[in-house]
Design a protein around this motif. Structure first.
Motif, PDB file in Angstrom:
ATOM      1  N   ARG A  59      42.003  62.589 148.644  1.00 23.87           N
ATOM      2  CA  ARG A  59      41.746  61.350 149.377  1.00 23.87           C
ATOM      3  C   ARG A  59      42.656  61.227 150.595  1.00 23.87           C
ATOM      4  NH1 ARG A  59      44.354  56.141 147.067  1.00 23.87           N
ATOM      5  NH2 ARG A  59      46.073  57.342 147.991  1.00 23.87           N
ATOM      6  N   ASP A  60      43.965  61.483 150.383  1.00 22.57           N
ATOM      7  CA  ASP A  60      44.903  61.377 151.498  1.00 22.57           C
ATOM      8  C   ASP A  60      44.576  62.385 152.594  1.00 22.57           C
ATOM      9  OD1 ASP A  60      46.152  59.413 150.046  1.00 22.57           O
ATOM     10  OD2 ASP A  60      47.712  60.730 149.238  1.00 22.57           O
ATOM     11  N   ALA A  61      44.203  63.609 152.159  1.00 26.02           N
ATOM     12  CA  ALA A  61      43.871  64.629 153.151  1.00 26.02           C
ATOM     13  C   ALA A  61      42.618  64.240 153.932  1.00 26.02           C
ATOM     14  CB  ALA A  61      43.669  65.970 152.453  1.00 26.02           C
ATOM     15  N   SER A  62      41.604  63.686 153.221  1.00 28.75           N
ATOM     16  CA  SER A  62      40.374  63.294 153.907  1.00 28.75           C
ATOM     17  C   SER A  62      40.630  62.154 154.888  1.00 28.75           C
ATOM     18  CB  SER A  62      39.322  62.885 152.884  1.00 28.75           C
ATOM     19  OG  SER A  62      39.759  61.757 152.135  1.00 28.75           O
ATOM     20  N   VAL A 110      42.029  63.696 157.916  1.00 29.39           N
ATOM     21  CA  VAL A 110      40.956  64.360 158.672  1.00 29.39           C
ATOM     22  C   VAL A 110      40.132  63.321 159.421  1.00 29.39           C
ATOM     23  CG1 VAL A 110      38.813  65.667 158.429  1.00 29.39           C
ATOM     24  CG2 VAL A 110      40.855  66.352 157.155  1.00 29.39           C
ATOM     25  N   ALA A 111      39.880  62.166 158.761  1.00 29.56           N
ATOM     26  CA  ALA A 111      39.118  61.103 159.415  1.00 29.56           C
ATOM     27  C   ALA A 111      39.842  60.574 160.643  1.00 29.56           C
ATOM     28  CB  ALA A 111      38.858  59.965 158.430  1.00 29.56           C
ATOM     29  N   CYS A 112      41.178  60.638 160.618  1.00 26.56           N
ATOM     30  CA  CYS A 112      41.977  60.187 161.772  1.00 26.56           C
ATOM     31  C   CYS A 112      42.134  61.264 162.838  1.00 26.56           C
ATOM     32  CB  CYS A 112      43.343  59.708 161.296  1.00 26.56           C
ATOM     33  SG  CYS A 112      43.270  58.233 160.250  1.00 26.56           S
ATOM     34  N   ASP A 163      43.309  64.579 162.231  1.00 31.44           N
ATOM     35  CA  ASP A 163      44.280  65.629 161.924  1.00 31.44           C
ATOM     36  C   ASP A 163      43.591  66.702 161.090  1.00 31.44           C
ATOM     37  OD1 ASP A 163      46.417  67.211 161.374  1.00 31.44           O
ATOM     38  OD2 ASP A 163      47.527  65.743 160.170  1.00 31.44           O
ATOM     39  N   TYR A 164      43.180  67.800 161.739  1.00 28.83           N
ATOM     40  CA  TYR A 164      42.474  68.866 161.045  1.00 28.83           C
ATOM     41  C   TYR A 164      43.399  69.983 160.577  1.00 28.83           C
ATOM     42  CZ  TYR A 164      38.602  66.530 163.334  1.00 28.83           C
ATOM     43  OH  TYR A 164      37.722  65.588 163.760  1.00 28.83           O
ATOM     44  N   SER A 165      44.678  69.792 160.722  1.00 30.94           N
ATOM     45  CA  SER A 165      45.640  70.815 160.277  1.00 30.94           C
ATOM     46  C   SER A 165      46.053  70.624 158.824  1.00 30.94           C
ATOM     47  CB  SER A 165      46.886  70.779 161.168  1.00 30.94           C
ATOM     48  OG  SER A 165      47.549  69.512 161.032  1.00 30.94           O
ATOM     49  N   VAL A 166      45.628  69.530 158.188  1.00 31.61           N
ATOM     50  CA  VAL A 166      46.052  69.231 156.825  1.00 31.61           C
ATOM     51  C   VAL A 166      45.412  70.215 155.844  1.00 31.61           C
ATOM     52  CG1 VAL A 166      44.166  67.567 156.482  1.00 31.61           C
ATOM     53  CG2 VAL A 166      46.210  67.406 155.088  1.00 31.61           C
ATOM     54  N   GLN A 167      46.199  70.632 154.832  1.00 35.90           N
ATOM     55  CA  GLN A 167      45.751  71.527 153.772  1.00 35.90           C
ATOM     56  C   GLN A 167      46.245  70.983 152.427  1.00 35.90           C
ATOM     57  OE1 GLN A 167      43.924  74.766 154.239  1.00 35.90           O
ATOM     58  NE2 GLN A 167      43.509  73.502 156.037  1.00 35.90           N
ATOM     59  N   THR A 168      45.399  71.112 151.388  1.00 33.90           N
ATOM     60  CA  THR A 168      45.775  70.570 150.071  1.00 33.90           C
ATOM     61  C   THR A 168      46.672  71.512 149.289  1.00 33.90           C
ATOM     62  OG1 THR A 168      43.751  71.484 149.109  1.00 33.90           O
ATOM     63  CG2 THR A 168      43.659  69.229 149.945  1.00 33.90           C
ATOM     64  N   ASP A 169      46.474  72.847 149.458  1.00 24.33           N
ATOM     65  CA  ASP A 169      47.309  73.857 148.793  1.00 24.33           C
ATOM     66  C   ASP A 169      47.315  73.689 147.272  1.00 24.33           C
ATOM     67  OD1 ASP A 169      47.985  74.971 151.244  1.00 24.33           O
ATOM     68  OD2 ASP A 169      49.675  73.576 151.502  1.00 24.33           O
ATOM     69  N   ASP A 196      39.696  72.692 152.180  1.00 24.27           N
ATOM     70  CA  ASP A 196      40.575  73.405 153.124  1.00 24.27           C
ATOM     71  C   ASP A 196      39.742  74.244 154.097  1.00 24.27           C
ATOM     72  OD1 ASP A 196      42.731  72.280 151.881  1.00 24.27           O
ATOM     73  OD2 ASP A 196      43.157  74.010 150.604  1.00 24.27           O
ATOM     74  N   GLU A 197      38.701  74.914 153.569  1.00 21.50           N
ATOM     75  CA  GLU A 197      37.820  75.692 154.446  1.00 21.50           C
ATOM     76  C   GLU A 197      37.130  74.779 155.463  1.00 21.50           C
ATOM     77  OE1 GLU A 197      37.246  78.893 154.809  1.00 21.50           O
ATOM     78  OE2 GLU A 197      38.762  79.427 153.318  1.00 21.50           O
ATOM     79  N   MET A 198      36.711  73.597 154.985  1.00 17.93           N
ATOM     80  CA  MET A 198      36.041  72.661 155.873  1.00 17.93           C
ATOM     81  C   MET A 198      36.970  72.200 156.995  1.00 17.93           C
ATOM     82  SD  MET A 198      34.570  68.872 154.999  1.00 17.93           S
ATOM     83  CE  MET A 198      36.269  68.268 154.955  1.00 17.93           C
ATOM     84  N   THR A 199      38.236  71.890 156.653  1.00 14.38           N
ATOM     85  CA  THR A 199      39.171  71.423 157.682  1.00 14.38           C
ATOM     86  C   THR A 199      39.459  72.516 158.706  1.00 14.38           C
ATOM     87  OG1 THR A 199      41.020  71.986 156.205  1.00 14.38           O
ATOM     88  CG2 THR A 199      40.245  69.708 156.172  1.00 14.38           C
TER      89      THR A 199
END
Length: 623
Positions: free
Chosen positions: A334-337, A340-342, A344-350, A365-368
């Motif tokens: 949720r936090d990563a999405s 991404v909505a804001c 920031d496409y560099s975020v990764q869940t790992d 992660d692939e989508m971002t």
């Protein structure tokens, strides 16, 4: 409310519901069913104890009545004279006989009631003559005394009579008194009364017998005055001193159905049964503390609460432990999405898990990464488009400047040419040949067309560049439309067309630039006149709440659906040949659209081939 909870509490709450709710239903059913069975069993046990005590009490009184009847029927007692004047020798013999019987009763119990009467409870045998004088008594100190008793109540042939529970007026002791009338042997008249007094302790022995009783169960008797006449297990010195008045005892004496749960004489809630003894006018009660009666179900209830508490605690602990397995990955996604909505496409869940959540995280992660690449490419293309947009904007400005400049440059020579040709045409109109005059007329008409084109280009250029200014004032738009329509009457007469206005009101005031709206009406009506060969052209004006709607309708051939979208484009004409081959510039409708929109209004067209055309435009009243 449940929808507004966060995932963690919602997860725990769901676990509690699916685990505790079925258990709660089963436990509730078991609790109420077991409680009903316990109450039924407790009621049965109490009723059995009560019935047993009632039987023992009735047996005790019956035995004493038989003893009194048997003793009153002995020969010596029946020698008493009905007049009451008995010889001393007879009384002495009677006294010895009474004492002998008393000793015999005390030595060997006659009663079959072996549970209670191990030693005879008969404390006193007394014989009274017809005047109430004590003529014989096991307590010799009472002989010769007169008792305050009325004999009318026993002078009927009832046999042994149970007088009841009473306090001896001489000694203050509590007794069960049985009396029986004595009849003279010879005359069979009443000659005296036999009193058989038993110690009231016998009743206590019956009601307080411990066999079959629980820790709080007790049985006691109350008389018709609601006085307790047997000892209490929990209070001292209550006989004939404590009144027991509650709904249960009142129901017992009134003959209505008794209560099973009520508060006893100590104010405690008890479970009890009541039995009315009509011969003695007593009420026999057997009671048990409600907590003791329901002790098993109370234990079950408490254990169930403990189980519920432990289960809830276990679920909460399990929920906290499961948070890292189930909830934390979801929250991370949720936090990563949100990032991404804001943008920031560099975020990764790992995430390292190999379950479905792990696969979802990998896909995220692939989508971002794909979005990051796509966004970078779009930014590059956007830069190019921005550059092209600026170039187009600059080219459009150059075009408008060019059109404006050319129009201005063309207007002056065209004016000179127009004036010269008109002057030349006037000079040769009478001397030149027909062919020359035709050529000059054609030149003048084309100069008019070219002049209109230049004027339209200038107007459109001013509209597009925003250089045109509106001079608004309150104007009667109905009057304005009728004046424009009137100017086309000669042309309509020439073509045999009907022109008319349809207005509900003759005066509709609106804040507009009258010249610009006149130009709109001129273009729309003139356009209709060109393409209508027969029929009508009409203007319809309607006043609405916040705007005025105008319509120019005609009975022409209409516009094809494929051409409707291009009606207001510049230099557009749609294949209908106007009368006398007089073509327009294709700019009139574009100018109308620009002028209406400058007033804050809207313009549109409705048309069908063979059914005519309607041009609508609206103007706000407060524009």
């Amino acid at each position: 409310m449940f929808r507004n909870l966060k995932l963690g509490p919602k997860f725990v709450f769901t676990l509690i519901l699916i685990s505790i709710f079925p258990l709660a239903i089963i436990s509730s059913f078991t609790y109420f069913y077991t409680k009903a069975r316990l109450e039924q069993n407790a009621l049965g046990n109490l009723q059995a104890i009560n019935d047993s005590r009632q039987l023992h009490i009735n047996d005790l009184i019956k035995i004493r009545q038989e003893q009194a009847k048997e003793l009153a029927g002995t020969f010596l007692l029946r020698q008493l004279k009905p007049q009451g004047f008995n010889e001393q020798d007879s009384l002495a013999l009677l006294q010895r006989n009474v004492e002998s019987v008393y000793q015999e009763l005390k030595a060997v119990p006659i009663s079959d009631y072996t549970d209670i009467d191990q030693v005879s409870d008969i404390d006193n045998i007394s014989v009274w003559d017809i005047h109430g004088n004590i003529v014989a008594n096991t307590n010799r100190s009472l002989i010769g005394k007169k008792m305050p008793f009325k004999f009318l109540q026993i002078l009927y042939d009832k046999g042994a009579y149970f007088k009841g529970f009473e306090e001896d007026p001489l000694t203050g002791e509590k007794y069960l008194t049985i009396l029986n009338g004595i009849r003279n042997w010879d005359t069979n008249e009443y000659s005296g009364v036999l009193f058989l007094k038993s110690n009231a302790k016998a009743l206590n022995d019956i009601t307080t017998a411990r066999r079959g009783l629980g820790a709080t169960t007790e049985t006691y008797l109350i008389d018709k005055d609601y006085h307790m006449i047997t000892e209490s297990r929990f209070l001292n010195n209550v006989v004939l001193r404590l009144q027991v008045v509650n709904p249960a005892t009142q129901a017992c004496f009134s003959g209505t159905k008794g209560l099973h749960v009520y508060k006893n004489y100590m104010g405690k809630e008890v479970f009890g049964v009541q039995t009315y003894l009509p011969d003695q006018e007593w009420c026999l009660l057997t009671e048990m503390d409600l907590k003791e009666a329901l002790q098993p179900i109370i234990v079950f209830r408490n254990r169930t609460f403990i189980v519920f508490g432990c289960l809830v605690l276990f679920i909460i602990i399990f929920g906290l432990l499961a948070r890292s397995t189930f909830i934390h990955p979801i929250v991370s996604l949720r936090d990563a999405s949100m990032k991404v909505a804001c943008g920031d496409y560099s975020v990764q869940t790992d995430m390292k898990s190999h379950d479905e959540l792990g696969e979802l995280a990998k896909s995220f992660d692939e989508m971002t990464r794909f979005l990051a690449r796509t966004t970078s490419q779009l930014k590059e293309k956007n830069k190019i488009l921005e550059q092209q947009k600026e170039e187009l904007k600059r080219f459009d400005e150059l075009k408008s400047e060019f059109v404006n400049m050319v129009s201005h440059e063309l207007r002056t020579p065209m004016t000179v040419i127009k004036g010269s040709i008109h002057q030349l045409f006037d000079e040769i109109s009478g001397t030149s040949s027909e062919n020359t005059r035709h050529l000059m007329s054609m030149a003048i008409n084309n100069i008019h067309r070219l002049n209109n084109l230049i004027n339209n280009l200038l107007d459109l250029s001013k509209i597009e560049t925003g250089k045109i200014e509106l001079n608004k004032q309150l104007t009667n738009i109905v009057k304005l439309a009728k004046e424009v329509l009137f100017s086309f009457k000669p042309q309509a007469k020439e073509k045999d067309l009907t022109i008319r206005s349809v207005c509900v009101k003759d005066n509709i005031l609106i804040n507009i630039d009258a010249d610009k709206i006149t130009q709109v009406f001129l273009n729309l009506i003139g356009n209709a006149m060109k393409f209508v060969e027969s029929g009508f052209v009409e203007v319809i004006i309607e006043e609405r709440e916040t705007l005025v709607q105008c319509c120019v309708a005609d009975s022409g051939k209409g516009i094809a659906p494929t051409d409707l979208e291009k009606v207001f484009n510049k230099f557009q004409q749609f294949g209908h040949k106007p009368v006398k081959e007089v073509k327009g510039t294709g700019l009139g409708l574009s100018i109308c659209k620009g002028l209406v929109e400058m007033h804050g209004g809207k313009i549109w067209v409705e048309s069908a081939v063979g059914k005519g055309t309607k041009f609508f435009f609206t103007l706000p009243k407060g524009s």
